[in-house]
Design a protein around this motif. Structure first.
Motif, PDB file in Angstrom:
ATOM      1  N   ASN A 266       0.824  -1.207   0.000  1.00 54.08           N
ATOM      2  CA  ASN A 266       0.000   0.000   0.000  1.00 54.08           C
ATOM      3  C   ASN A 266       0.861   1.260   0.000  1.00 54.08           C
ATOM      4  O   ASN A 266       2.025   1.233   0.404  1.00 54.08           O
ATOM      5  CB  ASN A 266      -0.910   0.027   1.234  1.00 54.08           C
ATOM      6  CG  ASN A 266      -1.875  -1.136   1.280  1.00 54.08           C
ATOM      7  OD1 ASN A 266      -2.965  -1.089   0.732  1.00 54.08           O
ATOM      8  ND2 ASN A 266      -1.473  -2.210   1.970  1.00 54.08           N
ATOM      9  N   ASP A 267       0.269   2.347  -0.474  1.00 53.63           N
ATOM     10  CA  ASP A 267       0.947   3.645  -0.431  1.00 53.63           C
ATOM     11  C   ASP A 267       0.676   4.279   0.937  1.00 53.63           C
ATOM     12  O   ASP A 267      -0.245   5.076   1.103  1.00 53.63           O
ATOM     13  CB  ASP A 267       0.433   4.554  -1.553  1.00 53.63           C
ATOM     14  CG  ASP A 267       0.711   3.998  -2.937  1.00 53.63           C
ATOM     15  OD1 ASP A 267       1.817   3.474  -3.130  1.00 53.63           O
ATOM     16  OD2 ASP A 267      -0.181   4.078  -3.806  1.00 53.63           O
ATOM     17  N   ILE A 268       1.479   3.914   1.918  1.00 54.72           N
ATOM     18  CA  ILE A 268       1.236   4.338   3.299  1.00 54.72           C
ATOM     19  C   ILE A 268       1.778   5.745   3.540  1.00 54.72           C
ATOM     20  O   ILE A 268       2.960   6.020   3.305  1.00 54.72           O
ATOM     21  CB  ILE A 268       1.865   3.350   4.301  1.00 54.72           C
ATOM     22  CG1 ILE A 268       1.270   1.950   4.120  1.00 54.72           C
ATOM     23  CG2 ILE A 268       1.658   3.849   5.733  1.00 54.72           C
ATOM     24  CD1 ILE A 268      -0.225   1.875   4.365  1.00 54.72           C
ATOM     25  N   ALA A 269       0.920   6.610   4.025  1.00 54.59           N
ATOM     26  CA  ALA A 269       1.312   7.989   4.332  1.00 54.59           C
ATOM     27  C   ALA A 269       1.775   8.123   5.777  1.00 54.59           C
ATOM     28  O   ALA A 269       2.811   8.736   6.053  1.00 54.59           O
ATOM     29  CB  ALA A 269       0.145   8.936   4.059  1.00 54.59           C
ATOM     30  N   GLY A 270       0.982   7.593   6.710  1.00 53.48           N
ATOM     31  CA  GLY A 270       1.315   7.795   8.113  1.00 53.48           C
ATOM     32  C   GLY A 270       0.708   6.753   9.020  1.00 53.48           C
ATOM     33  O   GLY A 270      -0.192   6.003   8.631  1.00 53.48           O
ATOM     34  N   PHE A 271       1.215   6.713  10.229  1.00 48.89           N
ATOM     35  CA  PHE A 271       0.707   5.851  11.296  1.00 48.89           C
ATOM     36  C   PHE A 271       0.278   6.739  12.449  1.00 48.89           C
ATOM     37  O   PHE A 271       1.065   7.537  12.957  1.00 48.89           O
ATOM     38  CB  PHE A 271       1.794   4.880  11.752  1.00 48.89           C
ATOM     39  CG  PHE A 271       1.459   4.103  13.002  1.00 48.89           C
ATOM     40  CD1 PHE A 271       0.290   3.348  13.086  1.00 48.89           C
ATOM     41  CD2 PHE A 271       2.313   4.115  14.109  1.00 48.89           C
ATOM     42  CE1 PHE A 271      -0.014   2.622  14.225  1.00 48.89           C
ATOM     43  CE2 PHE A 271       2.018   3.394  15.257  1.00 48.89           C
ATOM     44  CZ  PHE A 271       0.847   2.643  15.319  1.00 48.89           C
ATOM     45  N   ILE A 272      -0.985   6.643  12.851  1.00 46.63           N
ATOM     46  CA  ILE A 272      -1.481   7.422  13.990  1.00 46.63           C
ATOM     47  C   ILE A 272      -1.751   6.482  15.149  1.00 46.63           C
ATOM     48  O   ILE A 272      -2.298   5.389  14.966  1.00 46.63           O
ATOM     49  CB  ILE A 272      -2.732   8.236  13.615  1.00 46.63           C
ATOM     50  CG1 ILE A 272      -3.148   9.131  14.796  1.00 46.63           C
ATOM     51  CG2 ILE A 272      -3.879   7.353  13.135  1.00 46.63           C
ATOM     52  CD1 ILE A 272      -4.179  10.180  14.429  1.00 46.63           C
ATOM     53  N   TYR A 273      -1.372   6.904  16.348  1.00 51.76           N
ATOM     54  CA  TYR A 273      -1.468   6.020  17.509  1.00 51.76           C
ATOM     55  C   TYR A 273      -1.641   6.832  18.786  1.00 51.76           C
ATOM     56  O   TYR A 273      -1.205   7.989  18.880  1.00 51.76           O
ATOM     57  CB  TYR A 273      -0.209   5.155  17.626  1.00 51.76           C
ATOM     58  CG  TYR A 273       1.085   5.940  17.730  1.00 51.76           C
ATOM     59  CD1 TYR A 273       1.721   6.135  18.948  1.00 51.76           C
ATOM     60  CD2 TYR A 273       1.667   6.513  16.598  1.00 51.76           C
ATOM     61  CE1 TYR A 273       2.896   6.858  19.047  1.00 51.76           C
ATOM     62  CE2 TYR A 273       2.842   7.244  16.678  1.00 51.76           C
ATOM     63  CZ  TYR A 273       3.454   7.412  17.908  1.00 51.76           C
ATOM     64  OH  TYR A 273       4.624   8.141  18.004  1.00 51.76           O
TER      65      TYR A 273
END
Length: 426
Positions: free
Chosen positions: A199-206
């Motif tokens: 996938n074209d991953i932009a960011g991880f939010i947590y």
């Protein structure tokens, strides 16, 4: 009958629509007329210990005199000014104070109105960061059962259907992973690798270390560090949602301070102004900010709130940071942390208790009983606490405490005893 002849709770029913409430089955509310330190007083004269700091905002107590003084002083000088064309001392000083206590890689402060809009701005920053660079990345990664707010972007990265189920067909693309727990770390990392490669991953939010709305579920810094380090190496931008965890609640100034790998963006609100007035912040690294600098006007960040950088709210937040770093408050945080640990040892022996966790001033008690996120048993437990003069609001089958830093030992013991009594009566 005239309005002024009715009780506040009766007048309330005529026009108000409360959040997180099914009015048909739960039409009643409690009218609060005063708040001071840890005590809320209703219109009938009943007093309640606010053991969750009114949704984790009033961490320095209600109507804190120091914050009130700063707000009053500012309100008589400059109340509001549009922040797109002007600046002012409170906003500048607050930015300086925040940068001094945030993780070292944070260098820019963007003002918002609340936690949801802080997250909304963060998501848009990430998407436009890549767009400005001519890179297509549109998908986010988030934890299962995470919660990040009620606006559409924030709902999209949240995983609790009780809040966003009706809107699931209108949300941004998100890939969810389990929270690492020490036993599933290899599996989670393997799944992460698959997601990033496909996938074209932009960011991880947590939510770092504590998933609030999911039931105050606490995970370990060493396990989260594995996730953050892996994604950092894959050039995935990291967004730490510290709306709930920030400003000392976990025992450090920010939960992100427990990990070596620092987020690129941090979202702050709630305790930021000590519950006095609404304000939120999205902070970011200089690298993020520089991606928006261009001769092309539309590469700027065209996102704004009318009350961005409100001088009164900024003054309240400056007072909060001063209080947070005072020896008195730091000692109170340590004292509450130790008292929680003592109560944890006592209550975890109860057979009706499944798990007890504590981190800083946050204490969570997961019960063996399953009574639904908004079930009738949860309501009865809440009513029981109120009858004992304690305001607690269970999340699912979890009872949690997050008291103001100014709570006294006798007040906290009353909260502990009420919890023990309700568990024994279940």
């Amino acid at each position: 009958m005239k309005n002024n002849e009715l009780l506040l709770k009766e007048r309330d029913k005529r026009h108000l629509w409360h959040p997180l409430k099914q009015h048909k089955t739960h039409p009643n509310t409690i009218a609060i007329v005063k708040g001071k330190d840890c005590i809320l007083t209703d219109e009938d004269g009943n007093e309640y210990i606010d053991a969750i700091s009114s949704w984790y905002t009033s961490m320095f107590g209600h109507c804190n005199e120091y914050i009130v003084h700063k707000v009053f002083k500012q309100a008589s000088t400059l109340d509001q000014i549009m922040f797109s064309d002007f600046t002012h001392e409170p906003a500048i000083k607050l930015a300086e104070e925040l940068i001094n206590i945030l993780p070292d890689n944070q260098n820019r402060i963007f003002f918002n109105d609340n936690g949801s809009t802080a997250v909304e701005a963060a998501l848009k920053m990430v998407l436009q960061y890549y767009s400005n660079k001519g890179i297509k990345r549109t998908t986010f990664i988030a934890f299962e059962n995470g919660f990040h707010g009620d606006t559409f972007g924030a709902m999209g990265v949240s995983g609790l259907s009780v809040y966003n189920g009706a809107f699931k067909d209108y949300l941004i693309e998100v890939k969810r992973i389990p929270v690492p727990n020490g036993m599933n770390n290899v599996k989670v990392l393997r799944e992460l690798n698959r997601i990033v490669s496909q996938n074209d991953i932009a960011g991880f939010i947590y939510e770092p270390l504590v998933q609030g709305a999911a039931g105050m579920k606490i995970h370990q810094a060493k396990d989260l560090e594995l996730i953050l380090n892996f994604l950092k190496k894959k050039n995935v931008l990291l967004i730490a949602d510290e709306v709930m965890t920030g400003f000392g609640k976990t025992g450090k100034l920010f939960a992100s301070d427990y990990m070596k790998t620092k987020p690129d963006i941090i979202c702050l609100s709630k305790a930021l102004t000590g519950g006095m007035v609404p304000l939120a912040v999205t902070s970011c690294s200089e690298e993020i900010y520089e991606a928006f600098l261009s001769d092309e006007v539309l590469k700027g960040f065209f996102h704004c709130h009318t009350y961005s950088g409100n001088p009164i709210a900024c003054s309240a937040a400056i007072a909060v940071i001063e209080l947070l770093q005072s020896e008195r408050i730091l000692n109170k945080i340590r004292e509450i942390t130790e008292l929680h640990i003592g109560f944890k040892k006592r209550i975890e022996r109860n057979k009706k208790v499944k798990k007890v966790s504590s981190l800083g001033v946050i204490l969570t008690i997961e019960l063996n009983s399953e009574f639904g996120y908004y079930g009738s048993l949860k309501d009865k437990i809440s009513e029981y606490f109120m009858s004992r003069g304690v305001f607690l609001r269970p999340l699912g089958n979890t009872i949690y405490i997050q008291p103001p830093y100014v709570i006294t030992k006798p007040q906290l013991n009353k909260v502990y005893n009420s919890i023990e009594d309700v568990i024994n009566e279940l």
